[in-house]
Design a protein around this motif. Structure first.
Motif, short mmCIF file in Angstrom:
data_model
loop_
_atom_site.label_atom_id
_atom_site.label_comp_id
_atom_site.label_asym_id
_atom_site.label_seq_id
_atom_site.Cartn_x
_atom_site.Cartn_y
_atom_site.Cartn_z
N ASN A 74 -8.39 0.06 -0.25
CA ASN A 74 -9.22 0.64 0.81
C ASN A 74 -8.56 0.62 2.19
O ASN A 74 -9.17 1.01 3.18
N ARG A 75 -7.34 0.10 2.23
CA ARG A 75 -6.57 -0.01 3.49
C ARG A 75 -7.21 -0.96 4.50
O ARG A 75 -6.90 -0.89 5.68
N THR A 76 -8.13 -1.81 4.04
CA THR A 76 -8.72 -2.77 4.98
C THR A 76 -7.72 -3.89 5.29
O THR A 76 -7.92 -4.63 6.25
N ASP A 77 -6.65 -3.96 4.51
CA ASP A 77 -5.60 -4.94 4.84
C ASP A 77 -5.00 -4.64 6.21
O ASP A 77 -4.50 -5.53 6.89
#
Lengths: 234, 310
Positions: A74-77
């Protein structure tokens, strides 16, 4: 770190995962408790704890599979890694939230013990010893699961690989018995999770076993840190 | 404010960034332009500390992002190309999480209220993020970047996927933010960069192909000024008059636009609008249109990315 810990812990209960894990753990613990204690007419919960070893092997990957894989997917990293937070803090926050999730499940042992105290005298030192053992061993499996999750962005792959490795770990004793070389047999036996856990289940708390589980946990958390750092440099 | 010194980055054998250097002054809105895969997002990811460069250094407010990432990251708000949103959270919970994550020391509720007001997400604060439209998700992404009131805002394609009305709103918002923040934004929409940014950096194949003020890159600053004129009168006489005006270097006839009216393109080495007006006002010719005609950013961009820049 506390912000990530809080978010991760609440995420278990904002999706079905936390409830499913807790329900399955409770259901199996209930079945084993009924069959091996109440039905068998004994207050010794040793066999319950032994049986739960295998259930934990299957449940921990469900707890850890999303920890880094989903953040990557989710690219929340990007929010985590561009915030003024150190990478080890992120890893520890995820680790402790998974450990608390496991503790929530394990707390059912206490309820079993309390229930048992109405009909017999439970061995509380054995129960607390097993909770301690389950947390120690669970920590190692959680660290391994988080490490696997950091290698992929597919949660299913993370879960399956963790399952596979957990099964191999649980079979170390069997593998050791088929090996002919003494040095390898000795090394494999020294790495046996099950033997160490059985010692705890019997109420034998050995410092070397405690150090073993803590070392395995530290090793996989360190490897997770390396994987995330390496990705930044890749 | 932001200093990027000689950074390189490779992905395996592919050299994504090749010795890139630039400087962004405090309060500037700088636009990153480049074709897909040119290295815009990689540069932004390195500036924000998400990726590490192979060599070179990035200084944010004088702090090296690699040596002191915690301190440097405190000055940065980052909106990546895909907003880093936790879909299972409500907008309010998510913003509170980011507030805590960034360890902001401002009064939480007042700060979040002000940001939500600014980006227009007051109505959706209690809603779960996965149920929101792309426009709201983009705004929440911007809101999380604004938390902590960072001095530097890095916005990777902030208007992508928005409808025209939302694009206009977002541009207006970025302009407003530019008054109190240093902004770097990347965009594929050239007119957007032209409208919003003070300075433009064009990246081609991991190298800076051109950089400068927007006006400079779009023609008016390149030595030659162009004016489009439509004048009523006799074509040949107008042409002679225009040619004889001081500083006019070249006049092109563009033909009759309506009966008795002719269009001309006048090139000069300085601003000749006033002298042309005075010359023409002494005659019977009537000026119907006088319009500065710089090279559009689109022309400049295509010119540069095709490798024809001087």
């Amino acid at each position: 770190m506390f912000a990530i810990f809080k978010r991760e812990l609440s995420s278990y209960f904002s999706s079905p995962v936390g409830y499913v894990v807790a329900a399955v753990f409770t259901a199996f613990c209930g079945i084993f408790f009924y069959v091996q204690c109440l039905y068998a007419g004994t207050s010794n919960m040793y066999t319950v704890f032994q049986s739960m070893f295998f259930i934990v092997l299957f449940l921990i990957p469900l707890i850890t599979m999303r920890s880094f894989a989903e953040d990557k997917k989710n690219r929340t990293d990007q929010a985590l890694l561009t915030a003024p937070v150190k990478i080890p803090s992120i890893i520890l926050a995820k680790f402790f939230s998974a450990l608390i999730m496991l503790m929530i499940c394990i707390s059912i042992y206490l309820i079993d013990g309390i229930f048992l105290s109405f009909v017999a005298a439970p061995d509380w030192s054995l129960i607390f010893g097993n909770i301690f053992a389950m947390l120690l061993m669970g920590s190692s499996f959680i660290a391994l699961g988080i490490f696997i999750s950091s290698l992929t962005e597919n949660v299913t792959v993370a879960a399956i690989v963790s399952f596979g490795l957990n099964i191999i770990i649980s079979m170390i004793d069997t593998i050791a018995s088929t090996v002919q070389w003494d040095w390898l047999k000795g090394a494999l036996n020294a790495m046996s999770f099950q033997t160490k856990y059985s010692n705890f289940a019997l109420g034998i708390i050995s410092l070397s076993d405690v150090v073993f589980f803590i070392s395995v946990t530290a090793l996989f958390l360190f490897l997770t840190d390396r994987v995330i750092e390496r990705k930044r440099w890749a | 404010m932001i200093e990027v010194k000689d950074i390189t980055k490779s992905y395996g054998r592919h050299l994504a960034l090749d010795h890139i250097s630039f400087h962004v002054k405090k309060g500037d809105i700088t636009g990153f332009l480049g074709a897909n895969g040119a290295g815009k997002s990689t540069t932004m990811n390195i500036i924000t500390g998400y990726l590490s460069s192979d060599s070179g250094e990035v200084l944010i407010n004088g702090v090296n992002i690699l040596n002191n990432p915690i301190e440097a990251k405190k000055h940065i708000g980052y909106l990546p190309e895909i907003p880093p949103l936790y879909n299972d959270m409500t907008t309010e919970k998510y913003l509170r999480f980011i507030f805590d994550l960034k360890r902001v020391r401002l009064p939480r509720q007042a700060h979040l209220d002000q940001i939500c007001q600014q980006v227009g997400i007051q109505d959706v604060r209690g809603r779960i993020i996965k149920h929101l439209s792309k426009g709201y998700r983009q705004r929440i992404g911007l809101a999380q970047a604004l938390i902590g009131d960072p001095q530097v805002l890095i916005l990777d394609e902030p208007t992508v996927g928005l409808d025209p009305a939302q694009i206009i709103e977002m541009r207006k918002l970025i302009k407003e933010l530019g008054q109190s923040h240093t902004v770097i934004l990347s965009s594929h929409i050239l007119s957007e960069v032209q409208a919003v940014c003070d300075k433009i950096i064009i990246i081609r194949d991991g190298k800076i192909a051109a950089q400068g003020l927007t006006d400079e890159l779009t023609g008016s600053g390149r030595g030659t000024r162009r004016l489009r004129l439509v004048i009523e009168g006799r074509e040949q006489n107008i042409y002679s008059l225009l040619k004889s005006t001081d500083h006019v270097t070249h006049v092109t006839k563009k033909g009759e636009t309506e009966k008795g009216c002719y269009e001309f393109m006048v090139e000069s080495d300085t601003d000749v609008r006033r002298s042309l007006y005075r010359s023409l006002s002494r005659t019977d010719f009537c000026i119907l249109t006088m319009q500065p005609s710089g090279q559009s950013l689109e022309e400049t961009f295509l010119h540069i990315i095709s490798g024809n820049e001087e």
